[in-house]
Design a protein around this motif. Sequence first.
Motif, mmCIF file in Angstrom:
data_model
loop_
_atom_site.group_PDB
_atom_site.id
_atom_site.type_symbol
_atom_site.label_atom_id
_atom_site.label_comp_id
_atom_site.label_asym_id
_atom_site.label_seq_id
_atom_site.Cartn_x
_atom_site.Cartn_y
_atom_site.Cartn_z
ATOM 1 N N VAL A 17 -4.235 12.393 7.559
ATOM 2 C CA VAL A 17 -2.784 12.182 7.530
ATOM 3 C C VAL A 17 -2.351 11.765 6.131
ATOM 4 O O VAL A 17 -1.346 12.266 5.603
ATOM 5 C CB VAL A 17 -2.351 11.132 8.586
ATOM 6 N N TRP A 18 -3.118 10.854 5.505
ATOM 7 C CA TRP A 18 -2.783 10.423 4.153
ATOM 8 C C TRP A 18 -2.773 11.616 3.195
ATOM 9 O O TRP A 18 -1.881 11.733 2.356
ATOM 10 C CB TRP A 18 -3.732 9.348 3.625
ATOM 11 N N GLY A 26 4.384 14.276 -3.079
ATOM 12 C CA GLY A 26 4.060 14.467 -4.491
ATOM 13 C C GLY A 26 3.325 13.288 -5.104
ATOM 14 O O GLY A 26 3.447 13.023 -6.291
ATOM 15 N N LEU A 27 2.551 12.579 -4.276
ATOM 16 C CA LEU A 27 1.800 11.424 -4.753
ATOM 17 C C LEU A 27 0.367 11.819 -5.108
ATOM 18 O O LEU A 27 -0.067 12.931 -4.825
ATOM 19 C CB LEU A 27 1.793 10.332 -3.677
ATOM 20 N N ALA A 31 -5.384 8.286 -5.876
ATOM 21 C CA ALA A 31 -4.929 6.922 -6.159
ATOM 22 C C ALA A 31 -4.642 6.182 -4.852
ATOM 23 O O ALA A 31 -4.877 4.977 -4.751
ATOM 24 C CB ALA A 31 -3.698 6.932 -7.066
ATOM 25 N N GLY A 32 -4.142 6.898 -3.865
ATOM 26 C CA GLY A 32 -3.939 6.288 -2.556
ATOM 27 C C GLY A 32 -5.250 5.855 -1.942
ATOM 28 O O GLY A 32 -5.345 4.788 -1.324
ATOM 29 N N PHE A 33 -6.281 6.668 -2.113
ATOM 30 C CA PHE A 33 -7.595 6.273 -1.605
ATOM 31 C C PHE A 33 -8.135 5.057 -2.360
ATOM 32 O O PHE A 33 -8.867 4.242 -1.795
ATOM 33 C CB PHE A 33 -8.585 7.437 -1.643
ATOM 34 N N LEU A 34 -7.766 4.906 -3.633
ATOM 35 C CA LEU A 34 -8.144 3.691 -4.353
ATOM 36 C C LEU A 34 -7.430 2.473 -3.768
ATOM 37 O O LEU A 34 -8.017 1.405 -3.620
ATOM 38 C CB LEU A 34 -7.833 3.819 -5.850
ATOM 39 N N VAL A 123 1.588 6.261 -9.983
ATOM 40 C CA VAL A 123 0.455 5.448 -9.528
ATOM 41 C C VAL A 123 0.912 4.371 -8.547
ATOM 42 O O VAL A 123 0.276 4.154 -7.508
ATOM 43 C CB VAL A 123 -0.289 4.819 -10.726
ATOM 44 N N VAL A 124 1.999 3.687 -8.845
ATOM 45 C CA VAL A 124 2.437 2.557 -8.019
ATOM 46 C C VAL A 124 2.692 2.955 -6.563
ATOM 47 O O VAL A 124 2.107 2.358 -5.653
ATOM 48 C CB VAL A 124 3.653 1.839 -8.648
ATOM 49 N N PRO A 125 3.529 3.960 -6.275
ATOM 50 C CA PRO A 125 3.718 4.297 -4.857
ATOM 51 C C PRO A 125 2.450 4.837 -4.199
ATOM 52 O O PRO A 125 2.221 4.623 -3.001
ATOM 53 C CB PRO A 125 4.842 5.341 -4.861
ATOM 54 N N SER A 126 1.604 5.505 -4.979
ATOM 55 C CA SER A 126 0.344 6.013 -4.426
ATOM 56 C C SER A 126 -0.565 4.863 -4.015
ATOM 57 O O SER A 126 -1.139 4.875 -2.915
ATOM 58 C CB SER A 126 -0.360 6.912 -5.449
ATOM 59 N N LEU A 127 -0.699 3.864 -4.878
ATOM 60 C CA LEU A 127 -1.517 2.692 -4.546
ATOM 61 C C LEU A 127 -0.930 1.919 -3.363
ATOM 62 O O LEU A 127 -1.659 1.493 -2.464
ATOM 63 C CB LEU A 127 -1.628 1.748 -5.750
ATOM 64 N N LEU A 128 0.392 1.727 -3.379
ATOM 65 C CA LEU A 128 1.045 0.964 -2.308
ATOM 66 C C LEU A 128 0.849 1.623 -0.944
ATOM 67 O O LEU A 128 0.414 0.973 0.013
ATOM 68 C CB LEU A 128 2.538 0.802 -2.598
ATOM 69 N N LEU A 129 1.187 2.904 -0.862
ATOM 70 C CA LEU A 129 1.026 3.598 0.424
ATOM 71 C C LEU A 129 -0.437 3.717 0.811
ATOM 72 O O LEU A 129 -0.773 3.625 1.996
ATOM 73 C CB LEU A 129 1.677 4.982 0.376
ATOM 74 N N GLY A 130 -1.300 3.888 -0.162
ATOM 75 C CA GLY A 130 -2.731 3.926 0.130
ATOM 76 C C GLY A 130 -3.208 2.615 0.722
ATOM 77 O O GLY A 130 -3.992 2.598 1.677
#
Length: 159
Positions: A17-18, A26-27, A31-34, A123-130
């Motif tokens: 899903v992620w 468009g993330l 980075a989300g996995f990080l 990076v910021v929204p990718s890390l946050l949602l991740g």
Amino acid sequence: MSVLAAIAITTGILSGVWGWVAVSLGLLSWAGFLGCTSYFASPKDGLKGLGLSIATNLSGVFWAMVIIHLSTWVGIDIVGYVVTAVVAFFMCIQAKHNILNYIPGTFIGSCATFAAAGDWQLVVPSLLLGGVFGFAMKASGVWLQETLNKPDTELCEEN
């Protein structure tokens, strides 16, 4: 079912899903996995762990941008190395504050920013949602394990 197996199931599902969410928005999926990894490795659990992970990831983004800007401002390689050394000191010493006492989270945020060539807005929204997905993976896995391991009498009494 063990809690590990339940978390593995929910992590597998939510990882897929992620991947879809990241591409759709468009993330940066990696980075989300990080961010997810940062939550899973956090020394705290639950919402406190998520808060700690997010706070340190974001501080890492900040410190990476300091390094990037100061290193390019001067334009001399050796100055960039000195800046990196000084900033790495601050990345560690900030751990004296409870909300920033997870040093690996800081380095994860910093590394993600370097890997994205300083594109902190991505990076910021990718890390946050991740991080939120990491929290959901673990919480749903614990819920699944507890639900599946309820004695039959408890399940009958709830209905």
